[in-house]
Design a protein around this motif. Structure first.
Motif, mmCIF file in Angstrom:
data_model
loop_
_atom_site.group_PDB
_atom_site.id
_atom_site.type_symbol
_atom_site.label_atom_id
_atom_site.label_comp_id
_atom_site.label_asym_id
_atom_site.label_seq_id
_atom_site.Cartn_x
_atom_site.Cartn_y
_atom_site.Cartn_z
ATOM 1 N N MET A 57 22.386 76.400 95.969
ATOM 2 C CA MET A 57 21.138 77.110 96.257
ATOM 3 C C MET A 57 20.158 76.919 95.088
ATOM 4 O O MET A 57 20.502 77.158 93.934
ATOM 5 N N THR A 58 18.977 76.450 95.393
ATOM 6 C CA THR A 58 17.965 76.196 94.363
ATOM 7 C C THR A 58 17.068 77.402 94.175
ATOM 8 O O THR A 58 16.745 77.800 93.052
ATOM 9 N N TYR A 59 16.675 77.987 95.292
ATOM 10 C CA TYR A 59 15.783 79.142 95.248
ATOM 11 C C TYR A 59 16.489 80.361 95.823
ATOM 12 O O TYR A 59 17.299 80.237 96.741
ATOM 13 N N CYS A 60 16.146 81.512 95.289
ATOM 14 C CA CYS A 60 16.658 82.767 95.840
ATOM 15 C C CYS A 60 16.103 82.937 97.255
ATOM 16 O O CYS A 60 14.893 82.816 97.463
ATOM 17 N N ASP A 61 16.981 83.199 98.215
ATOM 18 C CA ASP A 61 16.504 83.286 99.598
ATOM 19 C C ASP A 61 15.883 84.643 99.926
ATOM 20 O O ASP A 61 15.426 84.854 101.038
ATOM 21 N N ARG A 62 15.848 85.520 98.964
ATOM 22 C CA ARG A 62 15.154 86.780 99.207
ATOM 23 C C ARG A 62 13.795 86.849 98.511
ATOM 24 O O ARG A 62 12.791 87.209 99.103
ATOM 25 N N CYS A 63 13.743 86.516 97.214
ATOM 26 C CA CYS A 63 12.467 86.651 96.498
ATOM 27 C C CYS A 63 11.739 85.322 96.347
ATOM 28 O O CYS A 63 10.565 85.300 95.994
ATOM 29 N N GLY A 64 12.435 84.207 96.604
ATOM 30 C CA GLY A 64 11.775 82.911 96.574
ATOM 31 C C GLY A 64 11.632 82.305 95.184
ATOM 32 O O GLY A 64 11.080 81.227 95.043
ATOM 33 N N ASP A 117 13.169 80.831 91.431
ATOM 34 C CA ASP A 117 14.247 79.948 91.018
ATOM 35 C C ASP A 117 15.546 80.746 90.902
ATOM 36 O O ASP A 117 15.601 81.758 90.204
ATOM 37 N N ALA A 118 16.578 80.275 91.582
ATOM 38 C CA ALA A 118 17.831 81.036 91.611
ATOM 39 C C ALA A 118 18.488 81.096 90.240
ATOM 40 O O ALA A 118 19.284 82.003 89.948
ATOM 41 N N ALA A 119 18.199 80.118 89.390
ATOM 42 C CA ALA A 119 18.807 80.072 88.061
ATOM 43 C C ALA A 119 18.007 80.880 87.041
ATOM 44 O O ALA A 119 18.418 81.002 85.884
ATOM 45 N N GLU A 120 16.880 81.402 87.460
ATOM 46 C CA GLU A 120 15.976 82.070 86.532
ATOM 47 C C GLU A 120 15.954 83.568 86.834
ATOM 48 O O GLU A 120 15.667 83.973 87.968
ATOM 49 N N GLY A 121 16.270 84.365 85.842
ATOM 50 C CA GLY A 121 16.218 85.806 86.030
ATOM 51 C C GLY A 121 17.430 86.326 86.783
ATOM 52 O O GLY A 121 18.334 85.583 87.148
ATOM 53 N N ALA A 122 17.434 87.620 87.014
ATOM 54 C CA ALA A 122 18.546 88.274 87.687
ATOM 55 C C ALA A 122 18.213 88.477 89.157
ATOM 56 O O ALA A 122 17.107 88.877 89.499
ATOM 57 N N HIS A 123 19.172 88.184 89.995
ATOM 58 C CA HIS A 123 18.969 88.365 91.430
ATOM 59 C C HIS A 123 20.031 89.308 92.004
ATOM 60 O O HIS A 123 20.349 89.207 93.187
ATOM 61 N N ASP A 124 20.556 90.161 91.179
ATOM 62 C CA ASP A 124 21.582 91.092 91.659
ATOM 63 C C ASP A 124 21.042 91.981 92.775
ATOM 64 O O ASP A 124 21.709 92.205 93.783
#
Ligand SMILES: [Zn+2]
Ligand SMILES: [Zn+2]
Length: 64
Positions: free
Chosen positions: A1-8, A10-17
């Motif tokens: 996964m490249t992008y967070c599918d909820r916030c759009g 970068d999936a590797a950048e920041g926290a997506h918990d």
């Protein structure tokens, strides 16, 4: 996964918990591969989310 599918973002950048927690309950909003906004339809059995480039994802299907 490249992008967070909820916030759009970068999936590797920041926290997506919080995104992951929300995604347990909600359909995705952005395509994880190209970051396009997906067309989401809620059905009696769950949801479908369609990216114009990458096709349909359905609830219950693993995200590859
Ligand atoms: Zn996120
Ligand atoms: Zn896509």
């Amino acid at each position: 996964m490249t992008y967070c599918d909820r916030c759009g973002r970068d999936a590797a950048e920041g926290a997506h918990d919080a995104c992951r927690a929300a995604r347990a309950m909600e359909p995705p909003r952005y395509c994880p591969e190209c970051r396009r906004r997906m067309v989401v339809q809620v059905t009696p059995l769950g949801w479908t989310a369609r990216c114009s480039a990458h096709g349909v994802t359905r609830s219950g299907e693993p995200v590859s």
